[in-house]
Motif scaffolding. Structure first.
Motif, PDB file in Angstrom:
ATOM      1  N   TYR A 169       0.833  -1.066  -0.056  1.00 52.11           N
ATOM      2  CA  TYR A 169      -0.079   0.053  -0.108  1.00 52.11           C
ATOM      3  C   TYR A 169       1.035   1.297  -0.049  1.00 52.11           C
ATOM      4  O   TYR A 169       0.671   2.256  -0.856  1.00 52.11           O
ATOM      5  CB  TYR A 169      -0.947  -0.114   1.040  1.00 52.11           C
ATOM      6  N   LYS A 183      -7.066   2.308  -0.552  1.00 56.83           N
ATOM      7  CA  LYS A 183      -7.002   1.752   0.743  1.00 56.83           C
ATOM      8  C   LYS A 183      -8.256   1.086   0.717  1.00 56.83           C
ATOM      9  O   LYS A 183      -8.244  -0.276   1.147  1.00 56.83           O
ATOM     10  CB  LYS A 183      -6.777   2.751   1.823  1.00 56.83           C
ATOM     11  N   ASN A 184      -9.264   1.554   0.390  1.00 59.42           N
ATOM     12  CA  ASN A 184     -10.823   0.702   0.525  1.00 59.42           C
ATOM     13  C   ASN A 184     -10.576  -0.482  -0.388  1.00 59.42           C
ATOM     14  O   ASN A 184     -11.350  -1.354  -0.213  1.00 59.42           O
ATOM     15  CB  ASN A 184     -11.842   1.823   0.118  1.00 59.42           C
ATOM     16  N   SER A 244      -8.803  -3.426   0.889  1.00 60.12           N
ATOM     17  CA  SER A 244      -9.403  -4.066   2.205  1.00 60.12           C
ATOM     18  C   SER A 244     -11.002  -4.588   2.060  1.00 60.12           C
ATOM     19  O   SER A 244     -11.311  -5.087   3.017  1.00 60.12           O
ATOM     20  CB  SER A 244      -9.366  -3.021   3.216  1.00 60.12           C
ATOM     21  N   SER A 289     -13.681  -7.028   0.917  1.00 61.14           N
ATOM     22  CA  SER A 289     -14.000  -8.162   0.851  1.00 61.14           C
ATOM     23  C   SER A 289     -14.414  -8.519  -0.547  1.00 61.14           C
ATOM     24  O   SER A 289     -13.782  -9.750  -1.184  1.00 61.14           O
ATOM     25  CB  SER A 289     -14.467  -8.906   2.065  1.00 61.14           C
ATOM     26  N   LYS A 335     -11.882  -8.075  -3.165  1.00 61.31           N
ATOM     27  CA  LYS A 335     -10.717  -8.931  -3.394  1.00 61.31           C
ATOM     28  C   LYS A 335     -11.375 -10.365  -3.838  1.00 61.31           C
ATOM     29  O   LYS A 335     -10.644 -10.968  -4.667  1.00 61.31           O
ATOM     30  CB  LYS A 335     -10.178  -9.204  -2.000  1.00 61.31           C
TER      31      LYS A 335
END
Length: 885
Positions: free
Chosen positions: A631, A667-668, A671, A673, A676
């Motif tokens: 990051y 960043k969002n 992270s 789910s 991803k």
């Protein structure tokens, strides 16, 4: 002189010194490297991580090592029969108070033998003063705030501004000392006669006297305190200097020295002056004559007034057979001048050719249609480039622009009535219209190709500024040498303009347009261009044949210190060209996940968001756990991206609030789910296919015409961002371990090991194995690849557009190379051949070819065989080289 077999580029720096290098010499020898290819290692600014900001060309950077250490390394290299290719920087030096020549100039002015060594227009001011553009505010404000002061130190009087410290002129001493003190000093020690040597003796005597006389020192300190507390006195003292401090933004409209690109603290040399050439290269030629440097790489050849003349001088000094390559960015259809006395270029053109052939050109329409919707404002790349070059010229190179305009009048090339905004605007439009970095005019009439380029620049400028037709027509005549003016002056003016079209292209294209036009990011690359989308295999063969015929000893680079992203990140992004429908479907899915966040702020904008998705596809770590380190690296990279694009932030006027919102979006993403769970499986597939493309890229680099180069650490996967990210420390202990394991594989163990390489491809042993075996082959069969003929091979219809296949032939010895280009059609996500291609025939050998072969990667032998199937070539390993058995 022996040419390199394979070079290994090292970024020597305070973080990687001669001592560090000595620890890996054995490893590099075992890997098969013939030549160390070093970044500039001359004395640079303290802490320099790249070495291009040289302050003393007459010694080795003390933070890297000493001449004695280098000589010991030279002895080791001789024992290992290895060479040293040295990057040198004849175009510029650091504008720094420690610069050995500037120090002399700042003290002695016109009396300095170096007064004309830098490309400075000293005649712009009554007292010759070079602009020192390092102030954070205009000079009156800086003086008002008391941020500049004059001090006495062990080197004499200096002007100081934060970390900047410049020696003062000799006149300063008369101004600070009383008339009696000054006259007594001069009388006692013989007076100043203008010579540098005598001045240093005189100054030393003065400093010794101050050191020994506490009363004198106290008196001088009181006077300095009085001067520093008075804006008027400081300004009077500054008027006596051979430099004038100005706000760093002043150069955007006014400048009296030539910079490297738009970097204020890199000042260019007048290398066309024979005296400058001889002085600057003294130490370089010493190292050449000692045999410590066995080849030279010339940085930024386009910055020189007359590159050919420079190269001719250099060639006379080093000899005919000496290996010399130049850093030169050639446009897609541009050729290196055949009469230049060099072995070739440093490899950007090769990078572009490989990058393009490993892109599926049939997908161009799909990407263009989709990108037009994402970024309709910049859908036409050529228009964007022209706009950005004009922007750079007017807003960042305004000083250079003004100087070129005035030079035309100084040379009597313009009529008094031409002094209008229209003619000046036409000059800018013409410069922005140049379709290449520059031309190299030597005399009138110009060569046919040079005339063609000037006419092309005229047409581009006219298309964008039709209201300037009359004015543009005059500049065309002027550049072609057809205006009714002195031909010598017209040629000089054209040559001078060419020193700025290169920086204009670099800043307008590579450092601006490349961060705005994001259709397929893998082609926003040094030497490459997003204007091109894919290259047919036939087109690649044509380029390689020309390379073989023209400059067969050019460097084959796939990663450099200047590349915008790691070579394997590019290959991943190229995979997207094979699966456009799936890619754009996934992208829309991810976009919708964050639509509510962006509906309110539109940060990042659509184009930036599209950039971020490609960025993550290319650079996502193999561990699939991005983590804080990824990051932070990505955030630093995105800040550079946003500021280079100059649309929503810039280096000149950073919008940190906007940037922070983009970082928060990233960043969002990392992270989230749902993101991803959708992104990771798709990215894993792309990474697997990208790995195969990377192996093809590696094999082509090792076997195509040219000298292969390995950028430090790229024996394993290279997913780095642009510098400084690509100069991070390399884990050589891991590489040594892998190489030892690879070298110890027995013939019996090989099939299992090859299977393990594929199954565990994220650990990159497969890449090192490919590189090592190809390099081993090249070292054992050097003349095949250095001098051998390049023969394109016709494959069966099922593979003719999907596999790059060619033979290298020397003295009836054959090697056949097979490098898959369209990998998703042939392989699955486990790097295995797809069932439907296993038994399909790939190649029937021409009648005159041998029939006994051995696969260099698998050691499989073929006896009396003239046909090969996909399984025979690729089932054990994704790329293949058949060497005549």
């Amino acid at each position: 002189m022996r040419n390199p077999v394979c070079t290994y580029r090292l970024q020597l720096s305070p973080d990687f010194t001669f001592a560090n290098l000595r620890k890996i010499l054995d490893y590099l020898e075992e890997l098969g490297i013939s030549t160390i290819y070093s970044a500039p290692f001359f004395q640079a600014r303290k802490g320099s991580s790249h070495g291009y900001d040289i302050i003393d060309p007459f010694k080795i950077n003390e933070e890297i090592g000493s001449l004695e250490e280098f000589r010991k390394i030279g002895e080791q290299l001789q024992e290992k029969k290895m060479g040293w290719l040295q990057d040198i920087v004849p175009n510029h030096m650091a504008f720094d108070g420690k610069n050995v020549w500037l120090r002399d100039i700042f003290e002695l002015g016109q009396d300095s033998e170096y007064f004309r060594f830098f490309d400075v227009n000293w005649d712009q001011t009554e007292q010759p003063q070079i602009m020192a553009a390092f102030l954070g505010d205009p000079l009156p404000q800086v003086l008002q705030k008391g941020e500049i002061s004059v001090k006495l130190c062990g080197e004499g009087f200096t002007f100081n501004y934060f970390s900047h410290q410049y020696l003062t002129s000799t006149q300063t001493y008369a101004a600070v000392l009383s008339e009696t003190e000054y006259l007594e000093w001069q009388k006692k020690f013989g007076g100043f006669n203008g010579s540098a040597e005598q001045w240093q003796l005189l100054k030393k005597a003065f400093l010794d006297q101050v050191e020994q006389n506490a009363s004198l020192r106290s008196t001088i300190e009181e006077r300095l305190e009085s001067i520093n507390s008075s804006e008027e006195k400081l300004k009077e003292l500054l008027d006596l200097q051979y430099f004038i401090p100005v706000h760093w933004k002043t150069t955007e409209g006014k400048i009296n020295y030539r910079r490297f690109f738009t970097i204020n603290d890199l000042i260019c040399l007048s290398m066309e002056d024979r005296k400058v050439f001889n002085q600057y290269h003294q130490f370089i030629f010493q190292l050449v004559n000692e045999g410590l440097i066995t080849g030279l790489r010339i940085d930024h050849i386009d910055g020189l007034f007359d590159p050919k003349e420079y190269l001719v001088r250099l060639r006379k000094k080093v000899g005919e057979g000496y290996y010399v390559v130049i850093e030169k960015i050639l446009e897609w259809d541009e050729k290196l001048p055949a009469h230049w006395p060099v072995q070739g270029t440093s490899g950007y053109g090769f990078l572009a050719a490989v990058n393009q052939v490993l892109t599926q050109e049939k997908s161009e329409a799909a990407f263009s249609d989709a990108y037009d919707k994402i970024n309709p404002r910049h859908s036409e790349y050529a228009e964007l480039v022209y706009e950005q070059k004009l922007f750079i010229l007017k807003e960042r190179m305004g000083g250079e622009y003004a100087n070129l305009w005035e030079l035309a009048y100084e040379l009597d090339l313009m009529e008094p009535e031409y002094r209008t905004d229209g003619y000046k605007e036409a000059l800018g439009a013409f410069l922005a219209g140049f379709p290449v970095y520059r031309i190299y005019p030597e005399e009138y009439p110009l060569r046919k190709r040079q005339r063609k380029i000037i006419n092309s620049a005229y047409e581009i400028a006219l298309e964008n500024a039709p209201h300037l037709k009359k004015q543009l027509g005059y500049f065309r005549k002027l550049f072609l040498g057809e205006a009714e003016k002195d031909k010598t002056d017209m040629l000089f003016y054209l040559q001078r303009c060419q020193q700025f079209t290169g920086p204009l292209a670099a800043k307008g294209v590579e450092d601006t347009s490349f961060y705005i036009f994001n259709k397929l990011l893998s082609h926003n690359e040094v030497g490459d261009s997003p204007e091109n989308f894919g290259l047919t295999i036939k087109g690649f063969h044509e380029r390689m044949k020309k390379r073989r015929e023209g400059f067969p000893l050019s460097i084959n680079a796939t990663a450099t210190h200047d590349t915008k992203r790691g070579e394997d990140a590019r290959m991943r992004i190229n995979v997207l060209s094979e699966i456009p429908e799936e890619w754009f479907s996934k992208m829309t899915e991810w976009k919708n996940l964050f639509s509510s966040q962006r509906d309110q702020s539109n940060i990042p904008d659509d184009n930036e968001e599209y950039f971020i998705f490609q960025m993550l596809i290319g650079h996502w770590p193999f561990t699939n756990d991005p983590g804080e380190e990824f990051y932070e690296r990505s955030k630093a990279y995105l800040q550079k991206v946003l500021r280079e694009a100059k649309e929503n932030s810039s280096w000149a006027e950073p919008d940190e609030a906007y940037e922070n919102n983009v970082f928060e979006y990233l960043k969002n993403l990392l992270s989230h789910s749902k993101f991803k769970s959708s992104f990771v499986p798709f990215q894993q597939k792309v990474a697997a296919y990208g790995a195969i493309k990377s192996l093809s890229q590696c094999l082509l680099k090792m076997t195509a015409p040219g000298i292969p180069d390995i950028y430090q650490g790229t024996e394993l996967w290279d997913l780095s961002y642009v510098d400084p990210d690509n100069r991070r420390p390399v884990d050589y202990e891991l590489r040594k371990k892998y190489l030892a394991e690879i070298k110890s594989i027995s013939k019996e163990e090989l099939p299992d090991q090859l299977k393990s390489f594929k199954q565990n491809y994220p650990d990159a042993r497969i890449n090192m194995y490919c590189l090592y075996k190809a390099l081993e082959l090249r070292n054992k069969n050097r003349l095949i690849f250095e001098e051998g003929t390049y023969l394109p091979l016709d494959l069966e219809a099922d593979f003719s557009e999907d596999i790059v296949a060619f033979a290298r032939v020397w003295s009836n010895i054959y090697a056949i190379i097979f490098a898959p280009a369209t990998v998703s059609k042939i392989f699955d996500e486990q790097l295995e051949l797809k069932e439907n291609v296993l038994n399909k025939k790939v190649l029937s050998l021409p009648d005159n070819f041998p029939k006994k072969w051995k696969n260099a990667f698998t050691k499989r032998k073929f006896e009396e065989q003239t046909e090969f199937t996909a399984a025979e070539l690729f089932q054990e390993f994704p790329v293949a080289v058949l060497i005549q058995s």
